[in-house]
Motif scaffolding. Structure first.
Motif, PDB file in Angstrom:
ATOM      1  N   THR A 156      12.909   8.997   4.484  1.00 50.16           N
ATOM      2  CA  THR A 156      11.486   8.728   4.329  1.00 50.16           C
ATOM      3  C   THR A 156      11.257   7.972   3.023  1.00 50.16           C
ATOM      4  N   GLU A 157      10.096   7.335   2.960  1.00 50.40           N
ATOM      5  CA  GLU A 157       9.588   6.733   1.719  1.00 50.40           C
ATOM      6  C   GLU A 157       8.282   7.436   1.428  1.00 50.40           C
ATOM      7  N   PHE A 158       8.009   7.705   0.150  1.00 44.02           N
ATOM      8  CA  PHE A 158       6.712   8.286  -0.213  1.00 44.02           C
ATOM      9  C   PHE A 158       6.385   7.982  -1.664  1.00 44.02           C
ATOM     10  N   ASP A 159       5.127   8.252  -2.036  1.00 44.30           N
ATOM     11  CA  ASP A 159       4.574   7.850  -3.330  1.00 44.30           C
ATOM     12  C   ASP A 159       4.353   9.068  -4.221  1.00 44.30           C
ATOM     13  N   VAL A 160       4.857   8.987  -5.456  1.00 42.56           N
ATOM     14  CA  VAL A 160       4.755  10.136  -6.361  1.00 42.56           C
ATOM     15  C   VAL A 160       3.962   9.784  -7.615  1.00 42.56           C
ATOM     16  N   THR A 172      12.638  -3.643   3.454  1.00 44.86           N
ATOM     17  CA  THR A 172      11.350  -4.332   3.443  1.00 44.86           C
ATOM     18  C   THR A 172      10.249  -3.465   4.042  1.00 44.86           C
ATOM     19  N   TYR A 173       9.025  -3.668   3.526  1.00 41.30           N
ATOM     20  CA  TYR A 173       7.853  -2.886   3.939  1.00 41.30           C
ATOM     21  C   TYR A 173       6.750  -3.811   4.399  1.00 41.30           C
ATOM     22  N   THR A 174       5.727  -3.344   5.053  1.00 43.43           N
ATOM     23  CA  THR A 174       5.716  -2.233   6.004  1.00 43.43           C
ATOM     24  C   THR A 174       5.720  -2.891   7.365  1.00 43.43           C
ATOM     25  N   ILE A 206      14.271  -1.151   7.332  1.00 44.09           N
ATOM     26  CA  ILE A 206      12.875  -1.403   7.702  1.00 44.09           C
ATOM     27  C   ILE A 206      12.053  -0.163   7.354  1.00 44.09           C
ATOM     28  N   ILE A 207      11.059  -0.350   6.506  1.00 47.75           N
ATOM     29  CA  ILE A 207      10.152   0.740   6.132  1.00 47.75           C
ATOM     30  C   ILE A 207       8.942   0.642   7.049  1.00 47.75           C
ATOM     31  N   THR A 208       8.718   1.705   7.842  1.00 52.36           N
ATOM     32  CA  THR A 208       7.736   1.611   8.926  1.00 52.36           C
ATOM     33  C   THR A 208       6.897   2.877   9.059  1.00 52.36           C
ATOM     34  N   SER A 248      10.039   1.245  -7.376  1.00 57.28           N
ATOM     35  CA  SER A 248       8.721   1.103  -8.001  1.00 57.28           C
ATOM     36  C   SER A 248       8.363  -0.368  -8.150  1.00 57.28           C
ATOM     37  N   PHE A 249       7.049  -0.639  -8.108  1.00 64.80           N
ATOM     38  CA  PHE A 249       6.533  -1.948  -8.525  1.00 64.80           C
ATOM     39  C   PHE A 249       6.458  -2.008 -10.050  1.00 64.80           C
ATOM     40  N   LYS A 250       6.461  -0.837 -10.665  1.00 65.19           N
ATOM     41  CA  LYS A 250       6.291  -0.738 -12.127  1.00 65.19           C
ATOM     42  C   LYS A 250       7.647  -0.842 -12.809  1.00 65.19           C
ATOM     43  N   ALA A 266      10.887   6.132   7.147  1.00 65.09           N
ATOM     44  CA  ALA A 266       9.537   6.519   7.576  1.00 65.09           C
ATOM     45  C   ALA A 266       8.576   6.398   6.391  1.00 65.09           C
ATOM     46  N   HIS A 267       7.667   5.435   6.474  1.00 61.14           N
ATOM     47  CA  HIS A 267       6.752   5.080   5.387  1.00 61.14           C
ATOM     48  C   HIS A 267       5.651   6.134   5.206  1.00 61.14           C
ATOM     49  N   ARG A 268       5.664   6.782   4.069  1.00 64.88           N
ATOM     50  CA  ARG A 268       4.727   7.889   3.788  1.00 64.88           C
ATOM     51  C   ARG A 268       4.864   8.975   4.862  1.00 64.88           C
ATOM     52  N   GLY A 269       6.088   9.126   5.393  1.00 65.57           N
ATOM     53  CA  GLY A 269       6.316   9.988   6.558  1.00 65.57           C
ATOM     54  C   GLY A 269       6.083   9.167   7.817  1.00 65.57           C
ATOM     55  N   ILE A 317      12.137   7.446  -3.108  1.00 64.21           N
ATOM     56  CA  ILE A 317      11.060   8.011  -3.924  1.00 64.21           C
ATOM     57  C   ILE A 317      10.385   6.887  -4.692  1.00 64.21           C
ATOM     58  N   GLU A 318       9.170   6.540  -4.289  1.00 63.99           N
ATOM     59  CA  GLU A 318       8.464   5.466  -4.989  1.00 63.99           C
ATOM     60  C   GLU A 318       7.625   6.032  -6.123  1.00 63.99           C
ATOM     61  N   PHE A 319       7.935   5.628  -7.340  1.00 67.42           N
ATOM     62  CA  PHE A 319       7.103   5.996  -8.484  1.00 67.42           C
ATOM     63  C   PHE A 319       5.811   5.202  -8.391  1.00 67.42           C
ATOM     64  N   LEU A 330      13.974  -2.500  -6.526  1.00 68.57           N
ATOM     65  CA  LEU A 330      12.869  -3.232  -7.151  1.00 68.57           C
ATOM     66  C   LEU A 330      11.855  -3.618  -6.088  1.00 68.57           C
ATOM     67  N   LEU A 331      10.664  -3.063  -6.156  1.00 69.02           N
ATOM     68  CA  LEU A 331       9.603  -3.429  -5.211  1.00 69.02           C
ATOM     69  C   LEU A 331       8.938  -4.719  -5.672  1.00 69.02           C
ATOM     70  N   THR A 332       8.737  -5.627  -4.719  1.00 67.89           N
ATOM     71  CA  THR A 332       8.012  -6.855  -5.035  1.00 67.89           C
ATOM     72  C   THR A 332       6.893  -7.053  -4.020  1.00 67.89           C
TER      73      THR A 332
HETATM   74  O1  G3P Z   1       7.836   1.440  -0.854  1.00 67.71           O
HETATM   75  C1  G3P Z   1       7.320   0.533   0.073  1.00 67.71           C
HETATM   76  C2  G3P Z   1       5.819   0.576   0.175  1.00 67.71           C
HETATM   77  O2  G3P Z   1       5.411   1.918   0.274  1.00 67.71           O
HETATM   78  C3  G3P Z   1       5.149  -0.077  -0.997  1.00 67.71           C
HETATM   79  O3  G3P Z   1       3.754  -0.196  -0.846  1.00 67.71           O
HETATM   80  O4  G3P Z   1       1.427   0.521  -1.159  1.00 67.71           O
HETATM   81  O5  G3P Z   1       2.725   1.370   0.781  1.00 67.71           O
HETATM   82  O6  G3P Z   1       3.238   2.170  -1.517  1.00 67.71           O
HETATM   83  P1  G3P Z   1       2.757   1.017  -0.677  1.00 67.71           P
END
Ligand code: G3P
Ligand code: MG
Length: 249
Positions: free
Chosen positions: A41-45, A216-218, A236-238, A151-153, A14-17, A116-118, A171-173
């Motif tokens: 879930t996936e989320f941004d920290v 893969t996203y989103t 699938i990140i959705t 992370s992309f970083k 679940a992308h950002r919930g 956990i996405e940095f 590894l996020l690309t």
């Molecule tokens: O982690 C997958 C996805 O969340 C990356 O892009 O911008 O939605 O954080 P973004």
């Protein structure tokens, strides 16, 4: 010592919930993800000014809090006075920017897992990873698989590799894929997290042959999700977990 930790990716994250129907990266979004049947879930920290890890996608407050300024210039206490829900709908007014600790505690209490996405504010790559690792070492149950870091970083993944090698890394690309193999090897990743529009059957095959999991996203279109899974994508990140769980079962 640097052996790649393994990750068992779920079919749906679940992308950002459940951000298709709730304000992203808020507690109501995670409660809804659980209600929709999501196990991950996936989320941004990133960090507040006083170093508290919290959930927020953008570096500035404009889009989802309607304010001027940067997250990193406010303390966590100050940020608690700001909106995180009203932009999405009047019924979500009063929703707060959650701390990473509160969100992880929710995952622990409900048997959920996290990607956990940095997403550090500029120049805060090292501190962001350290704060997340410290919190997890304190609260995450030792008998459960460790959450996945992404992370992309590259700097974040490098710090994570060095200070917390037991946590699997993804590894996020985005659209730059020339160096994925060298980067994933150097950063000792367990998975690649590409933008779905860059995926071709050959590329998916190359990821798999190199031994990487693929998340893969989103992806919000069920037809596209089925196509990706048929290519060999694991996860699938959705924004719409229930729709995807239904489409892929
Ligand atoms: O982690 C997958 C996805 O969340 C990356 O892009 O911008 O939605 O954080 P973004
Ligand atoms: Mg993200």
């Amino acid at each position: 010592a640097n052996a790649t930790p393994v990750v068992t990716l779920p079919r749906v994250q679940a992308h950002r919930g459940a951000s298709g129907v709730r304000p992203e990266n808020t507690m109501t979004s995670f409660r809804e993800a659980l209600a929709q049947g999501a196990s991950w879930t996936e989320f941004d920290v990133k960090l507040s000014k006083d170093g508290v890890p919290l959930l927020y996608h953008d570096k500035d407050l404009k889009r989802t809090s309607g304010r001027e300024g940067l997250i990193k210039d406010f303390t966590f206490a100050e940020l608690q006075d700001f909106e995180a829900g009203a932009w999405f709908g009047a019924e979500y007014a009063g929703e707060k920017i959650p701390s990473f600790e509160e969100v992880m505690q929710f995952h622990i209490d409900n048997g959920m897992q996290a990607n956990i996405e940095f997403k550090p504010s500029d120049g805060e790559e090292d501190e962001t990873v350290k704060a997340v690792v410290e919190m997890l070492e304190r609260i995450w149950p030792k008998d459960r698989p460790k959450p996945l870091f992404s992370s992309f970083k590259h700097r974040c993944l490098e710090v994570a590799r060095d200070i917390a090698p037991a946590y699997p890394r993804g590894l996020l690309t985005y659209d730059e894929l020339d160096n994925w193999k060298a980067d994933a090897e150097r950063l000792v990743c367990a998975a690649i997290h590409p933008w779905h529009k860059t995926l071709t059957p050959d590329l998916v095959k190359a990821f798999k042959q190199a031994g990487y999991g693929i998340a893969t996203y989103t992806v919000n279109d069920p037809v596209r999700a089925r196509e990706l899974v048929a290519m060999g994508v694991d996860s699938i990140i959705t924004d719409h977990p229930a729709v995807m769980i239904d489409a892929l079962s």
